[in-house]
Design an enzyme around this catalytic site. Sequence first.
Site, PDB file in Angstrom:
ATOM      1  N   SER A   1       0.817  -1.213   0.000  1.00  0.00           N
ATOM      2  CA  SER A   1       0.000   0.000   0.000  1.00  0.00           C
ATOM      3  C   SER A   1       0.852   1.263   0.000  1.00  0.00           C
ATOM      4  O   SER A   1       2.018   1.244   0.421  1.00  0.00           O
ATOM      5  CB  SER A   1      -0.894   0.014   1.243  1.00  0.00           C
ATOM      6  OG  SER A   1      -1.702  -1.137   1.258  1.00  0.00           O
TER       7      SER A   1
HETATM    8  C1  LIG Z   1      -3.305  -4.039  -0.123  1.00  0.00           C
HETATM    9  S1  LIG Z   1      -2.656  -5.643   0.072  1.00  0.00           S
HETATM   10  C2  LIG Z   1      -1.932  -5.615   1.662  1.00  0.00           C
HETATM   11  C3  LIG Z   1      -0.796  -4.633   1.788  1.00  0.00           C
HETATM   12  C4  LIG Z   1       0.098  -4.827   2.959  1.00  0.00           C
HETATM   13  N1  LIG Z   1      -0.581  -4.752   4.227  1.00  0.00           N
HETATM   14  C5  LIG Z   1       1.290  -3.864   2.944  1.00  0.00           C
HETATM   15  O1  LIG Z   1       2.264  -4.130   3.610  1.00  0.00           O
HETATM   16  O2  LIG Z   1       1.298  -2.873   2.245  1.00  0.00           O
HETATM   17  C6  LIG Z   1      -4.111  -6.622   0.376  1.00  0.00           C
HETATM   18  C7  LIG Z   1      -3.820  -8.076   0.554  1.00  0.00           C
HETATM   19  O3  LIG Z   1      -4.967  -8.715   1.085  1.00  0.00           O
HETATM   20  C8  LIG Z   1      -4.938 -10.054   0.659  1.00  0.00           C
HETATM   21  N2  LIG Z   1      -6.243 -10.676   0.873  1.00  0.00           N
HETATM   22  C9  LIG Z   1      -7.363 -10.567   0.114  1.00  0.00           C
HETATM   23  N3  LIG Z   1      -8.372 -11.276   0.650  1.00  0.00           N
HETATM   24  C10 LIG Z   1      -7.880 -11.866   1.767  1.00  0.00           C
HETATM   25  C11 LIG Z   1      -8.426 -12.730   2.742  1.00  0.00           C
HETATM   26  N4  LIG Z   1      -9.687 -13.139   2.688  1.00  0.00           N
HETATM   27  N5  LIG Z   1      -7.624 -13.141   3.748  1.00  0.00           N
HETATM   28  C12 LIG Z   1      -6.333 -12.731   3.820  1.00  0.00           C
HETATM   29  N6  LIG Z   1      -5.763 -11.908   2.919  1.00  0.00           N
HETATM   30  C13 LIG Z   1      -6.516 -11.467   1.911  1.00  0.00           C
HETATM   31  C14 LIG Z   1      -4.493  -9.961  -0.801  1.00  0.00           C
HETATM   32  O4  LIG Z   1      -3.944 -11.168  -1.252  1.00  0.00           O
HETATM   33  C15 LIG Z   1      -3.476  -8.829  -0.736  1.00  0.00           C
HETATM   34  O5  LIG Z   1      -2.166  -9.296  -0.670  1.00  0.00           O
END
Ligand SMILES: C[S@@+](CC[C@H](N)C(=O)[O-])C[C@H]1O[C@@H](n2cnc3c(N)ncnc32)[C@H](O)[C@@H]1O
Length: 422
Positions: free
Chosen positions: A93
């Site tokens: 992000s």
């Molecule tokens: C915006 S990214 C996270 C960014 C991260 N927190 C950072 O360090 O910048 C969103 C993440 O959520 C994950 N995601 C989506 N649905 C999910 C779920 N049901 N459980 C766990 N992770 C999930 C996606 O695979 C993705 O990698």
Amino acid sequence: MASAPLSRTVQPETITKGITLTLQIDDAGALRQAMVAVLRDEGLITTDSVAAAMNAVPRHAFAPGEPLEKVYQTDTTLVPKIDAAGRQTSVVSASHIQAIQLEQAGVLPGMSVLEIGSGGYNAALIAELVGPTGSATTVDIDADIVDRARVGLSRAGYEQVNVVLADAEHGVPQHAPYDRIIVTVGAWDIPPAWLDQLTPTGRIVVPLRFAGITRLIAFDRSPGSLALTASNYRLGSFVPMQGGGAATEQLIAVTPNIGLRLDQQSTAAFDVPALRKALNSPPVVSWSGTPFDMPDELELFLLTSGPELPMLYAAQAAVDQGVVNRTVRNGTPALVRGGSFAYRIKRENAQTASGYETGVVAHGPEAEQIGSELLSMIRNWANSYFRRGAAHITYYPNTADTGHLLGWHATKRHGVLAVAWP
Ligand SMILES: C[S@@+](CC[C@H](N)C(=O)[O-])C[C@H]1O[C@@H](n2cnc3c(N)ncnc32)[C@H](O)[C@@H]1O
């Protein structure tokens, strides 16, 4: 803790290479300090602890292949993962969103924190904030992202972070309970597991989608009640949740380039041929005399204080052809009735505090009427709620009593979200 392990890997084999590597690390350090300074100036970092964490963690260790300058911009997402349909399913992000969420969370040394959605960088920031007596856990549904987060965390010296591959719909019971749950993926609801795994005084920070928009909300448990009360909310958006918590919206195409978007629970029906005809009718424009400012707050008010408003979207082509105003490109609440609709616009007006004035454009046989209704909603907001954080947002899990709710609320799978304008 953070930059030392990286610099330990800098073992110059030759003087030239040593100089190059040293310069890269120095550049990263300077860029990192500049990033923190900008976030402070913008009021997004407000505490020394978050500033120290962001100064300590080498963001570039989590963004292989990305240019250093880009890595340390405040509004840039990194290393996107794109699915077969061309949609982003994961990014590291933008740092301004991470700063907002960390400040909302108020993480203290010794706390146990769960991050939902991994990337590695934010988990390292959390590890810095909880310190050696706390614990940081991050979970992702995507094995590639989990692997990349593990590599980045190890490279940057944060092996203590628990990295878990799972659908976060069920939380991460093996490391619970958590003082803070920081959700970094767009959620449509708050599953029971998150509340079960939260301490009695815990806080959830979540980008929650409702009424066609997302707000980053910090929820605390309400004393003596099962409800969660928002202590603050901010603008922000994330890639959508996959797995058991995935949600879809309804998209109603008015023309190939213009559509209405509605929450999946909405039962509203629209007269599409009449709306298509309205688009070709002359616009009725009126001006409110109130400043155009804080459009995200106005948008929240319009969507949660009266009749159900869909979000109106248009492709650039429809804007270029002059069919709709450019405000529609990013989505805007529209008041729709029968074959008429209205949405807000802005114009320069030096007489207002912001230098801009909010107005309304309406189309269709009832354009005058519907335009003036939207205008009076805009004036009501400007006169009574023209400030940040005016909305009171409460989430009632299904176990809580919601019989008393009279104002705007959205029924979700696991609870009810209520927005009040006291
Ligand atoms: C915006 S990214 C996270 C960014 C991260 N927190 C950072 O360090 O910048 C969103 C993440 O959520 C994950 N995601 C989506 N649905 C999910 C779920 N049901 N459980 C766990 N992770 C999930 C996606 O695979 C993705 O990698």
